[in-house]
Scaffold this motif. Structure first.
Motif, PDB file in Angstrom:
ATOM      1  N   ASN A  77       0.860  -1.191   0.000  1.00 59.24           N
ATOM      2  CA  ASN A  77       0.000   0.000   0.000  1.00 59.24           C
ATOM      3  C   ASN A  77       0.889   1.231   0.000  1.00 59.24           C
ATOM      4  OD1 ASN A  77       0.172   1.049   2.937  1.00 59.24           O
ATOM      5  ND2 ASN A  77      -0.153  -1.153   3.155  1.00 59.24           N
ATOM      6  N   ASN A 133       2.494   5.929   1.984  1.00 62.82           N
ATOM      7  CA  ASN A 133       2.388   5.815   3.434  1.00 62.82           C
ATOM      8  C   ASN A 133       3.498   6.669   4.019  1.00 62.82           C
ATOM      9  OD1 ASN A 133       1.514   5.017   5.923  1.00 62.82           O
ATOM     10  ND2 ASN A 133       2.483   3.011   5.855  1.00 62.82           N
ATOM     11  N   SER A 159      -0.313   8.535   4.048  1.00 61.78           N
ATOM     12  CA  SER A 159      -1.282   8.909   3.023  1.00 61.78           C
ATOM     13  C   SER A 159      -1.914  10.242   3.385  1.00 61.78           C
ATOM     14  CB  SER A 159      -2.367   7.841   2.934  1.00 61.78           C
ATOM     15  OG  SER A 159      -3.429   8.275   2.122  1.00 61.78           O
ATOM     16  N   LEU A 180      -5.245   6.115  -0.613  1.00 63.59           N
ATOM     17  CA  LEU A 180      -4.278   5.030  -0.431  1.00 63.59           C
ATOM     18  C   LEU A 180      -4.468   4.047  -1.572  1.00 63.59           C
ATOM     19  CD1 LEU A 180      -2.155   3.914   1.672  1.00 63.59           C
ATOM     20  CD2 LEU A 180      -4.010   2.456   2.487  1.00 63.59           C
ATOM     21  N   ILE A 212      -0.525   1.803   8.721  1.00 65.19           N
ATOM     22  CA  ILE A 212      -0.477   3.011   7.900  1.00 65.19           C
ATOM     23  C   ILE A 212      -0.646   4.233   8.787  1.00 65.19           C
ATOM     24  CG2 ILE A 212      -1.313   1.863   5.806  1.00 65.19           C
ATOM     25  CD1 ILE A 212      -4.077   3.124   6.342  1.00 65.19           C
TER      26      ILE A 212
END
Length: 174
Positions: free
Chosen positions: A62, A65, A67, A71, A155
């Motif tokens: 993802n 990060n 974000s 995302l 995150i």
């Protein structure tokens, strides 16, 4: 006698500190963040901060990060569900080998759902764009389901896009 009792209580209360309370947090607590991987793109080598208590098993990435509200998620197989739960950062369990401790069965779907602030079901894609603007800035855990297995990462949502916040996070973990 009352003075001795009072002094004893004061001494006991002062001997208990925040570090003692932190030691009682389980290394598998669902809302604990012990570290985080920062990356700006899918191909970036992440900046590893702390000792991330994550279970990715090379299934997804993802980014970015932290974000600022959007995302992106890229998986090596079809993602069927995503959950985002609020989490708290704590520099405990820094010596734990999370790679050997955590697995797809560490948390049940019902545990994750109970804490979830954002849930996406019936997904059928390996590349997703997630809108996190309904969430407040802070730490979160992102859980995904692939082939009936659950994976997760930590995150940070920095909706203001403030570089000072990112610098403070890096300083905290170093």
């Amino acid at each position: 006698m009352k003075k001795i009792l009072f002094l004893s209580i004061v001494l006991i209360l002062n001997s208990c500190n925040k570090d003692d309370a932190d030691d009682n947090i389980s290394n598998t607590s669902i809302d604990l963040v012990t570290g985080i991987n920062f990356r700006q793109s899918v191909d970036d080598t992440p900046l590893v901060l702390g000792n991330p208590n994550i279970y990715i098993n090379n299934t997804f990435v993802n980014y970015p990060n932290p974000s600022n509200g959007t995302l992106y998620l890229s998986a090596n197989a079809t993602v069927s569900k995503v959950w985002i739960i609020p989490a708290n950062a704590n520099k405990i369990h820094q010596q734990v080998d999370f790679n050997s401790l955590l697995n797809s069965g560490t948390y049940s779907e019902s545990q994750i759902q109970a804490k979830s602030q954002l849930e996406l079901n019936n997904l059928n894609s390996s590349d997703l764009t997630l809108d996190l603007n309904s969430l407040n800035s802070g730490y979160y855990k992102i859980f995904i389901e692939i082939n009936n297995n659950i994976y997760w990462d930590n995150i940070y949502l920095n909706k203001e896009g403030n570089n000072e916040v990112t610098d403070n996070i890096i300083t905290y973990w170093n």
